[in-house]
Design an enzyme around this catalytic site. Sequence first.
Site, PDB file in Angstrom:
ATOM      1  N   TYR A   1     -28.617  22.209  -2.504  1.00  0.00           N
ATOM      2  CA  TYR A   1     -29.184  20.863  -2.531  1.00  0.00           C
ATOM      3  C   TYR A   1     -30.154  20.719  -3.705  1.00  0.00           C
ATOM      4  CZ  TYR A   1     -31.720  16.654  -1.288  1.00  0.00           C
ATOM      5  OH  TYR A   1     -32.299  15.413  -1.340  1.00  0.00           O
TER       6      TYR A   1
ATOM      7  N   ASP B   1     -15.486   6.802   1.212  1.00  0.00           N
ATOM      8  CA  ASP B   1     -15.978   8.169   1.327  1.00  0.00           C
ATOM      9  C   ASP B   1     -16.107   8.742  -0.085  1.00  0.00           C
ATOM     10  OD1 ASP B   1     -16.499  10.797   1.743  1.00  0.00           O
ATOM     11  OD2 ASP B   1     -14.850  11.141   3.160  1.00  0.00           O
TER      12      ASP B   1
ATOM     13  N   ASN C   1     -27.310   6.123  -4.855  1.00  0.00           N
ATOM     14  CA  ASN C   1     -28.231   6.730  -3.881  1.00  0.00           C
ATOM     15  C   ASN C   1     -27.597   7.665  -2.864  1.00  0.00           C
ATOM     16  OD1 ASN C   1     -30.645   6.656  -1.880  1.00  0.00           O
ATOM     17  ND2 ASN C   1     -28.982   5.676  -0.747  1.00  0.00           N
TER      18      ASN C   1
ATOM     19  N   LYS D   1     -29.940  18.205  -7.042  1.00  0.00           N
ATOM     20  CA  LYS D   1     -30.966  17.215  -7.378  1.00  0.00           C
ATOM     21  C   LYS D   1     -31.555  17.423  -8.767  1.00  0.00           C
ATOM     22  CE  LYS D   1     -30.136  14.631  -4.168  1.00  0.00           C
ATOM     23  NZ  LYS D   1     -29.790  13.207  -4.311  1.00  0.00           N
TER      24      LYS D   1
HETATM   25  N1  LIG Z   1     -35.078  11.504   3.120  1.00  0.00           N
HETATM   26  C1  LIG Z   1     -35.638  12.363   2.299  1.00  0.00           C
HETATM   27  O1  LIG Z   1     -36.570  13.088   2.690  1.00  0.00           O
HETATM   28  C2  LIG Z   1     -35.168  12.432   0.877  1.00  0.00           C
HETATM   29  C3  LIG Z   1     -36.001  13.088  -0.027  1.00  0.00           C
HETATM   30  C4  LIG Z   1     -35.611  13.168  -1.351  1.00  0.00           C
HETATM   31  C5  LIG Z   1     -34.415  12.622  -1.758  1.00  0.00           C
HETATM   32  N2  LIG Z   1     -33.603  12.011  -0.891  1.00  0.00           N
HETATM   33  C6  LIG Z   1     -32.323  11.466  -1.394  1.00  0.00           C
HETATM   34  O2  LIG Z   1     -32.219  10.103  -1.060  1.00  0.00           O
HETATM   35  C7  LIG Z   1     -30.860   9.732  -0.934  1.00  0.00           C
HETATM   36  C8  LIG Z   1     -30.678   8.963   0.374  1.00  0.00           C
HETATM   37  O3  LIG Z   1     -30.984   9.815   1.444  1.00  0.00           O
HETATM   38  P1  LIG Z   1     -31.635   9.306   2.811  1.00  0.00           P
HETATM   39  O4  LIG Z   1     -32.915   9.996   2.973  1.00  0.00           O
HETATM   40  O5  LIG Z   1     -31.602   7.842   2.868  1.00  0.00           O
HETATM   41  O6  LIG Z   1     -30.606   9.960   3.852  1.00  0.00           O
HETATM   42  P2  LIG Z   1     -29.727   9.292   5.010  1.00  0.00           P
HETATM   43  O7  LIG Z   1     -30.567   8.422   5.860  1.00  0.00           O
HETATM   44  O8  LIG Z   1     -28.991  10.421   5.644  1.00  0.00           O
HETATM   45  O9  LIG Z   1     -28.706   8.383   4.189  1.00  0.00           O
HETATM   46  C9  LIG Z   1     -27.694   8.947   3.395  1.00  0.00           C
HETATM   47  C10 LIG Z   1     -26.702   7.889   2.996  1.00  0.00           C
HETATM   48  O10 LIG Z   1     -25.682   8.502   2.188  1.00  0.00           O
HETATM   49  C11 LIG Z   1     -24.408   8.138   2.720  1.00  0.00           C
HETATM   50  N3  LIG Z   1     -23.403   9.180   2.532  1.00  0.00           N
HETATM   51  C12 LIG Z   1     -23.493  10.478   2.893  1.00  0.00           C
HETATM   52  N4  LIG Z   1     -22.307  11.107   2.656  1.00  0.00           N
HETATM   53  C13 LIG Z   1     -21.479  10.153   2.129  1.00  0.00           C
HETATM   54  C14 LIG Z   1     -20.123  10.183   1.708  1.00  0.00           C
HETATM   55  N5  LIG Z   1     -19.358  11.284   1.792  1.00  0.00           N
HETATM   56  N6  LIG Z   1     -19.574   9.043   1.225  1.00  0.00           N
HETATM   57  C15 LIG Z   1     -20.312   7.910   1.168  1.00  0.00           C
HETATM   58  N7  LIG Z   1     -21.599   7.824   1.555  1.00  0.00           N
HETATM   59  C16 LIG Z   1     -22.169   8.942   2.047  1.00  0.00           C
HETATM   60  C17 LIG Z   1     -24.675   7.932   4.213  1.00  0.00           C
HETATM   61  O11 LIG Z   1     -23.705   7.021   4.753  1.00  0.00           O
HETATM   62  P3  LIG Z   1     -22.516   7.404   5.756  1.00  0.00           P
HETATM   63  O12 LIG Z   1     -22.932   8.590   6.556  1.00  0.00           O
HETATM   64  O13 LIG Z   1     -22.329   6.158   6.573  1.00  0.00           O
HETATM   65  O14 LIG Z   1     -21.352   7.667   4.867  1.00  0.00           O
HETATM   66  C18 LIG Z   1     -26.035   7.263   4.191  1.00  0.00           C
HETATM   67  O15 LIG Z   1     -25.907   5.886   3.998  1.00  0.00           O
HETATM   68  C19 LIG Z   1     -30.056  11.025  -1.014  1.00  0.00           C
HETATM   69  O16 LIG Z   1     -29.502  11.141  -2.292  1.00  0.00           O
HETATM   70  C20 LIG Z   1     -31.088  12.105  -0.771  1.00  0.00           C
HETATM   71  O17 LIG Z   1     -30.747  13.303  -1.440  1.00  0.00           O
HETATM   72  C21 LIG Z   1     -33.961  11.902   0.441  1.00  0.00           C
END
Ligand SMILES: NC(=O)c1ccc[n+]([C@@H]2O[C@H](COP(=O)([O-])OP(=O)(O)OC[C@H]3O[C@@H](n4cnc5c(N)ncnc54)[C@H](OP(=O)(O)O)[C@@H]3O)[C@@H](O)[C@H]2O)c1
Length: 401
Positions: free
Chosen positions: A295, A205, A230, A299
């Site tokens: 957020y 975590d 990530n 970023k």
């Molecule tokens: N999707 C978008 O539209 C988007 C756009 C721009 C940037 N991003 C960025 O891309 C990155 C990945 O996001 P995503 O879109 O793939 O979202 P996602 O599908 O919700 O994945 C987020 C990941 O982060 C992990 N995570 C969250 N809280 C955590 C914690 N306390 N400890 C360890 N791991 C944690 C989650 O795993 P667990 O829940 O299993 O811990 C999951 O594997 C993020 O940094 C996000 O800000 C996403």
Amino acid sequence: MRSWLHDCLARRPWWMNALMAFCFYMATLYMPWDFFLKPIDRDAEAWFGFLLRGWGAKATEPLHWAIYAAGAYGFWRMRGWMWPWAALYAAQVALGMVVWGIVYKGGAVGWLSGLAGAVVPAMVAVGIWNTRARFGVKRATMRQRYGEWALVTGASAGIGAEFARALAREGMSCVLTARRDDRLRLLADELEKQYGVATRVVAADLEQSAGVEHLVEALRDIDLAVFINNAGFGYSGRFDKQDPKRLRAMIEVNCVAPVVLAGHLLPRLRQRGCGAMIISGSIAGRQPLPYHALYSATKVFDLHVGEALWAEMRGTGVDILVLEPGPTESEFRDVAGEIREVGEPAANVVQLSLDALGRQPSVISGWFNWARATFARLVPRTVLILMAEKFVLQQTPEEMR
Ligand SMILES: NC(=O)c1ccc[n+]([C@@H]2O[C@H](COP(=O)([O-])OP(=O)(O)OC[C@H]3O[C@@H](n4cnc5c(N)ncnc54)[C@H](OP(=O)(O)O)[C@@H]3O)[C@@H](O)[C@H]2O)c1
């Protein structure tokens, strides 16, 4: 700065650099002036050697503008699609010079001046054809470039899971981390079976400093080459309705953990003399976002740290890149409590970042997101924030407004 410029210019011959500079000048200065400021009665455009004047010229200027803009971008990135049409376009200019001489001057003088004018564009067409192998060069695999092991944080879903798949496809063994270790085990199994790579699952975590330390400990015996920084999440809603504990957790996961992990791992990569780190930023970091205030702040933090580290690490063999996706298919929106909208496939975003790694400090996925980020630089701050508010409100559930 000088070495960066040197690396950029070394990708193409001098005459192509000159052509790229010319396209850039035309796209950013001359064509905007031509289109917006030049009086209609003085306007003239040449197509295939024939002159258009007045409104005919004005109406076709956007096409010339688009051609120069595509030329500047295509030469800069040396895209594979660039050389066929650039060579064809230069050949068309050469032919147009001859036509222009015959139609508007006539006789031997017309022929001679047309042929003389055609020499340079014809040489450019031949030059582009002869150097076509330099465009769209495929890079080596991530394993060949950096080594065997990669760490992917946030690998249990979305962009992180796709990073793990892409790296394994390129032969890398992966340390997969997140909180949901059942998901990580399933993914590890998939990577081992499908790509024959080794994996290690570390449930941690990253909101807790003990979780970050546990992860660092679990990497001690691994010669880490690539670090995909990530893990992260968003939290949608009006600030005074949000849970302060969750806001704090967001700072821990999106800002503190990436920095502490980088603090432990970058010295190791630097000592190896070869490695890479990709940080998942977001175009949300390109402007303040009302109703996503914290957020977007986390970023912009990731963006500034990553881009600064890119400069610090230059020449050490360690490549740094900030990936700035726009809306992407993942669990992000559900976790953030946002209204769902269609996003780009996570695999596209990942591929873009692997291709950009080692070439630039940051990469924005998709031309529309790039246009949004560029727009954010140009408009007055107040206008920008109010426009962003309108946009984010549409994705904010009623009860959180
Ligand atoms: N999707 C978008 O539209 C988007 C756009 C721009 C940037 N991003 C960025 O891309 C990155 C990945 O996001 P995503 O879109 O793939 O979202 P996602 O599908 O919700 O994945 C987020 C990941 O982060 C992990 N995570 C969250 N809280 C955590 C914690 N306390 N400890 C360890 N791991 C944690 C989650 O795993 P667990 O829940 O299993 O811990 C999951 O594997 C993020 O940094 C996000 O800000 C996403």
